[in-house]
Scaffold this motif. Structure first.
Motif, PDB file in Angstrom:
ATOM      1  N   LEU A  52     -10.620   0.762  13.098  1.00 55.19           N
ATOM      2  CA  LEU A  52      -9.813   1.358  14.158  1.00 55.19           C
ATOM      3  C   LEU A  52      -8.739   0.388  14.658  1.00 55.19           C
ATOM      4  CD1 LEU A  52     -12.638   3.093  16.245  1.00 55.19           C
ATOM      5  CD2 LEU A  52     -11.268   4.056  14.373  1.00 55.19           C
ATOM      6  N   VAL A  53      -7.522   0.871  14.816  1.00 51.41           N
ATOM      7  CA  VAL A  53      -6.390   0.102  15.348  1.00 51.41           C
ATOM      8  C   VAL A  53      -5.752   0.938  16.442  1.00 51.41           C
ATOM      9  CG1 VAL A  53      -4.160  -0.971  14.840  1.00 51.41           C
ATOM     10  CG2 VAL A  53      -6.008  -1.048  13.146  1.00 51.41           C
ATOM     11  N   ALA A  54      -5.457   0.328  17.584  1.00 55.31           N
ATOM     12  CA  ALA A  54      -5.065   1.064  18.783  1.00 55.31           C
ATOM     13  C   ALA A  54      -3.738   1.795  18.673  1.00 55.31           C
ATOM     14  CB  ALA A  54      -5.034   0.117  19.983  1.00 55.31           C
ATOM     15  N   ASP A  55      -2.766   1.230  17.967  1.00 50.64           N
ATOM     16  CA  ASP A  55      -1.416   1.790  17.997  1.00 50.64           C
ATOM     17  C   ASP A  55      -0.708   1.471  16.688  1.00 50.64           C
ATOM     18  OD1 ASP A  55       1.623   1.774  18.715  1.00 50.64           O
ATOM     19  OD2 ASP A  55       0.668   2.693  20.459  1.00 50.64           O
ATOM     20  N   PRO A  56       0.088   2.407  16.147  1.00 51.09           N
ATOM     21  CA  PRO A  56       0.807   2.112  14.897  1.00 51.09           C
ATOM     22  C   PRO A  56       1.741   0.917  15.008  1.00 51.09           C
ATOM     23  CG  PRO A  56       1.526   4.209  15.853  1.00 51.09           C
ATOM     24  CD  PRO A  56       0.295   3.797  16.579  1.00 51.09           C
ATOM     25  N   LYS A  57       2.242   0.624  16.210  1.00 43.10           N
ATOM     26  CA  LYS A  57       3.141  -0.520  16.390  1.00 43.10           C
ATOM     27  C   LYS A  57       2.461  -1.840  16.028  1.00 43.10           C
ATOM     28  CE  LYS A  57       5.837   1.602  20.117  1.00 43.10           C
ATOM     29  NZ  LYS A  57       6.187   1.525  21.561  1.00 43.10           N
ATOM     30  N   THR A  70       0.837  -1.191   0.000  1.00 40.92           N
ATOM     31  CA  THR A  70       0.000   0.000   0.000  1.00 40.92           C
ATOM     32  C   THR A  70       0.873   1.242   0.000  1.00 40.92           C
ATOM     33  OG1 THR A  70      -1.728   1.216   1.162  1.00 40.92           O
ATOM     34  CG2 THR A  70      -0.157   0.016   2.532  1.00 40.92           C
ATOM     35  N   SER A  71       0.351   2.323  -0.574  1.00 43.14           N
ATOM     36  CA  SER A  71       1.087   3.582  -0.612  1.00 43.14           C
ATOM     37  C   SER A  71       0.522   4.590   0.380  1.00 43.14           C
ATOM     38  CB  SER A  71       1.031   4.170  -2.029  1.00 43.14           C
ATOM     39  OG  SER A  71      -0.319   4.413  -2.400  1.00 43.14           O
ATOM     40  N   ILE A  72      -0.442   4.162   1.199  1.00 43.52           N
ATOM     41  CA  ILE A  72      -1.116   5.061   2.139  1.00 43.52           C
ATOM     42  C   ILE A  72      -0.746   4.683   3.562  1.00 43.52           C
ATOM     43  CG2 ILE A  72      -3.345   5.891   2.979  1.00 43.52           C
ATOM     44  CD1 ILE A  72      -4.517   5.223   0.245  1.00 43.52           C
ATOM     45  N   PHE A  73      -0.275   5.654   4.308  1.00 44.61           N
ATOM     46  CA  PHE A  73      -0.008   5.439   5.723  1.00 44.61           C
ATOM     47  C   PHE A  73      -1.333   5.155   6.425  1.00 44.61           C
ATOM     48  CE2 PHE A  73       0.477   7.723   9.940  1.00 44.61           C
ATOM     49  CZ  PHE A  73       1.096   6.642  10.567  1.00 44.61           C
ATOM     50  N   TYR A  74      -1.384   4.085   7.226  1.00 39.97           N
ATOM     51  CA  TYR A  74      -2.652   3.658   7.811  1.00 39.97           C
ATOM     52  C   TYR A  74      -3.225   4.694   8.781  1.00 39.97           C
ATOM     53  CZ  TYR A  74      -6.313   0.490   9.304  1.00 39.97           C
ATOM     54  OH  TYR A  74      -7.546  -0.084   9.538  1.00 39.97           O
ATOM     55  N   GLY A  75      -2.377   5.581   9.274  1.00 41.22           N
ATOM     56  CA  GLY A  75      -2.890   6.641  10.138  1.00 41.22           C
ATOM     57  C   GLY A  75      -3.980   7.461   9.474  1.00 41.22           C
ATOM     58  N   TRP A  76      -3.873   7.635   8.153  1.00 41.55           N
ATOM     59  CA  TRP A  76      -4.903   8.405   7.449  1.00 41.55           C
ATOM     60  C   TRP A  76      -6.203   7.621   7.314  1.00 41.55           C
ATOM     61  CZ3 TRP A  76      -3.972  13.159   7.859  1.00 41.55           C
ATOM     62  CH2 TRP A  76      -2.666  13.647   7.798  1.00 41.55           C
ATOM     63  N   VAL A  77      -6.139   6.294   7.346  1.00 38.40           N
ATOM     64  CA  VAL A  77      -7.357   5.477   7.412  1.00 38.40           C
ATOM     65  C   VAL A  77      -8.041   5.696   8.765  1.00 38.40           C
ATOM     66  CG1 VAL A  77      -8.282   3.125   7.365  1.00 38.40           C
ATOM     67  CG2 VAL A  77      -6.393   3.761   5.830  1.00 38.40           C
ATOM     68  N   ILE A  78      -7.222   5.762   9.827  1.00 38.82           N
ATOM     69  CA  ILE A  78      -7.753   6.054  11.157  1.00 38.82           C
ATOM     70  C   ILE A  78      -8.443   7.424  11.155  1.00 38.82           C
ATOM     71  CG2 ILE A  78      -7.139   6.493  13.560  1.00 38.82           C
ATOM     72  CD1 ILE A  78      -6.811   3.586  12.852  1.00 38.82           C
ATOM     73  N   VAL A  79      -7.809   8.410  10.507  1.00 42.20           N
ATOM     74  CA  VAL A  79      -8.392   9.752  10.416  1.00 42.20           C
ATOM     75  C   VAL A  79      -9.740   9.698   9.694  1.00 42.20           C
ATOM     76  CG1 VAL A  79      -8.117  12.023   9.329  1.00 42.20           C
ATOM     77  CG2 VAL A  79      -6.204  10.995  10.576  1.00 42.20           C
ATOM     78  N   GLY A 138       4.060   7.871  10.192  1.00 35.09           N
ATOM     79  CA  GLY A 138       4.579   7.062   9.090  1.00 35.09           C
ATOM     80  C   GLY A 138       5.901   7.558   8.579  1.00 35.09           C
ATOM     81  N   VAL A 139       6.684   8.218   9.444  1.00 39.80           N
ATOM     82  CA  VAL A 139       7.948   8.827   9.039  1.00 39.80           C
ATOM     83  C   VAL A 139       9.100   8.179   9.791  1.00 39.80           C
ATOM     84  CG1 VAL A 139       9.308  10.952   9.056  1.00 39.80           C
ATOM     85  CG2 VAL A 139       6.889  11.035   8.462  1.00 39.80           C
ATOM     86  N   VAL A 140      10.149   7.840   9.064  1.00 39.47           N
ATOM     87  CA  VAL A 140      11.390   7.396   9.667  1.00 39.47           C
ATOM     88  C   VAL A 140      12.421   8.486   9.449  1.00 39.47           C
ATOM     89  CG1 VAL A 140      13.235   5.693   9.659  1.00 39.47           C
ATOM     90  CG2 VAL A 140      10.883   4.969   9.259  1.00 39.47           C
ATOM     91  N   ASP A 141      12.842   9.103  10.532  1.00 35.67           N
ATOM     92  CA  ASP A 141      13.819  10.196  10.462  1.00 35.67           C
ATOM     93  C   ASP A 141      15.141   9.679  10.995  1.00 35.67           C
ATOM     94  OD1 ASP A 141      15.321  12.470  10.590  1.00 35.67           O
ATOM     95  OD2 ASP A 141      13.760  13.705  11.517  1.00 35.67           O
ATOM     96  N   GLU A 142      16.081   9.407  10.090  1.00 31.20           N
ATOM     97  CA  GLU A 142      17.347   8.825  10.500  1.00 31.20           C
ATOM     98  C   GLU A 142      18.152   9.787  11.362  1.00 31.20           C
ATOM     99  OE1 GLU A 142      19.274   7.616   6.955  1.00 31.20           O
ATOM    100  OE2 GLU A 142      17.779   6.108   6.443  1.00 31.20           O
ATOM    101  N   ALA A 143      17.917  11.101  11.197  1.00 32.94           N
ATOM    102  CA  ALA A 143      18.651  12.085  11.982  1.00 32.94           C
ATOM    103  C   ALA A 143      18.069  12.225  13.390  1.00 32.94           C
ATOM    104  CB  ALA A 143      18.631  13.444  11.285  1.00 32.94           C
ATOM    105  N   THR A 144      16.804  11.816  13.547  1.00 34.53           N
ATOM    106  CA  THR A 144      16.135  11.916  14.846  1.00 34.53           C
ATOM    107  C   THR A 144      15.473  10.587  15.167  1.00 34.53           C
ATOM    108  OG1 THR A 144      15.660  14.208  14.225  1.00 34.53           O
ATOM    109  CG2 THR A 144      14.591  13.375  16.216  1.00 34.53           C
TER     110      THR A 144
END
Length: 415
Positions: A191-196, A10-19, A204-210
């Protein structure tokens, strides 16, 4: 380097499905809740009650909704949002069907109690859920999700008034129950309780610097620590003050317009105007708040609320207090402030105390809405019945709005 984290296939972060699911559920919830004032005239006729008794129906449901919030938030953290929100929908369906058959005012009050408990069990867990799925874009996500409240407030009251005029108010409640069953329960299934649980991180972001972004989003104070924190009480008081004026507008602005000689459809349209401008402010306000600061934005909203309360009070005391333009201007301005406060408050709470027990904390803060929904509309109804107008009630709202703005200068972002 920042990259987007996505699920396989999928190309959609599931958080937006929650939204999206939250948007639908909040639209239904708010639409049902804020259709009540346009039905007062039917209740007053069928059950031979006054304005204060009719307003008490709204107040009763809202008090129980926000009293249920902390318990629903705790249930969502233990058993998941599907259990908490699904249980709330079932309670609401039961109350709606009971109201459609109510033979007396007392039974109607009891049914409204069930509607209120169901509403709170839907609302609070959803607000907490959004905060878990987003961190950097928390304001935008909450703003988009709570746009459902604006859509529901915009569309449902006018439709409800029209259907009630044609088929009777009891048919409206049967239709509401059908909507909860057919669309509401479907939305709950997403609905899903937690992104984990889906192998994801907030935003849905991986920030290698942070690398600690996900840890920041999950950090926070425990519930007992929050209750010892002075900022909690400042937020609580500000929430109460903002809610009093908002509930006053939803319950009594349509009645005030009708008393000025306008027809009932125009009075119902006032609530839709609040919903329309609330919708606009939610769509843009959350994104702007993420840029300039969510605390700064909520202070701006409270300042606008103060100015609007001054306009409303001044109009009530003026010799020419029948100008329809002023009524709709007040509705539009209150829609903007209401939309911003509803969109930003959960994020400000999360920014203040973190996500460790966010649903429960939001639930407790929102008990201020329960107090406001009981004190505001009911007290204003009593003052109206005593003096024949809303002048004194609106002056008191202006004073409360000023104190609310002052309290907001104690807010600080800490997580």
């Amino acid at each position: 380097m920042v990259t987007m984290q996505q699920e396989k296939g999928t190309s959609i972060f599931y958080g937006w499905v929650i939204v999206a699911a939250t948007f639908v559920l909040l639209m239904i919830n708010a639409g049902i809740t804020y259709s009540t004032p346009v039905l007062f005239r039917f209740f007053e006729t069928d059950f031979t009650i006054g304005r204060a008794e009719a307003a008490f129906l709204f107040s009763c449901s809202q008090v129980l909704a926000f009293v249920a919030g902390p318990f629903a938030g705790g249930l969502a953290e233990r058993a998941g949002p599907r259990v908490a929100v699904g249980s709330g929908l079932l309670l609401m369906i039961t109350g709606l069907l009971g109201a459609s058959l109510a033979p007396s005012y007392v039974i109607l009050v009891i049914c409204y109690g069930a509607i209120g408990l169901g509403s709170g069990s839907i609302y609070i867990p959803l607000l907490g859920l959004i905060q878990r799925w987003f961190y950097r874009r928390r304001g935008s996500a909450t703003g988009i999700a709570t746009t459902g409240v604006g859509i529901g407030t915009l569309a449902f009251p006018v439709l409800s008034a029209s259907v009630a005029d044609t088929f009777g108010w009891r048919v409206v409640y049967v239709g509401f129950a059908g909507l909860c069953v057919s669309i509401g329960l479907l939305a709950v299934s997403f609905l899903v309780a937690d992104p984990k649980l889906r192998g994801l991180t907030p935003d849905g972001v991986v920030d290698e610097a942070t690398p600690t972004t996900g840890e920041q989003a999950a950090a926070g104070l425990g519930f007992s620590e929050v209750l010892r924190d002075g900022q909690f009480y400042l937020i609580y008081f500000s929430s109460f003050g903002a809610a009093v004026l908002s509930f006053m507008a939803f319950v009594h602005l349509p009645q005030q317009l009708a008393e000025s000689g306008r027809d009932h459809m125009q009075a119902a349209t006032v609530i839709s105007v609040i919903g329309l401008f609330s919708l606009v402010s939610r769509l843009g306000g959350g994104a702007w708040a993420d840029r300039i600061g969510r605390v700064v934005m909520i202070r701006a909203a409270l300042l606008l609320m103060l100015l609007t309360s001054a306009l409303w009070a001044a109009h009530a005391w003026s010799p020419n207090a029948r100008s329809i333009g002023v009524f709709f201007a007040v509705a539009a301005l209150l829609g903007i402030t209401y939309g911003l406060c509803i969109a930003l408050l959960p994020s400000v709470i999360a920014d203040s105390f973190g996500n460790k027990q966010i649903s429960r904390i939001i639930g407790v803060v929102y008990t201020s809405f329960a107090l406001a929904s009981f004190v505001g509309p009911t007290a204003a109804g009593l003052l109206h019945d005593r003096y024949g107008n809303y002048g004194l009630a609106l002056v008191l709202c202006f004073v409360l709005s000023a104190l609310t703005l002052v309290a907001s200068f104690g807010f600080k972002k800490r997580f």
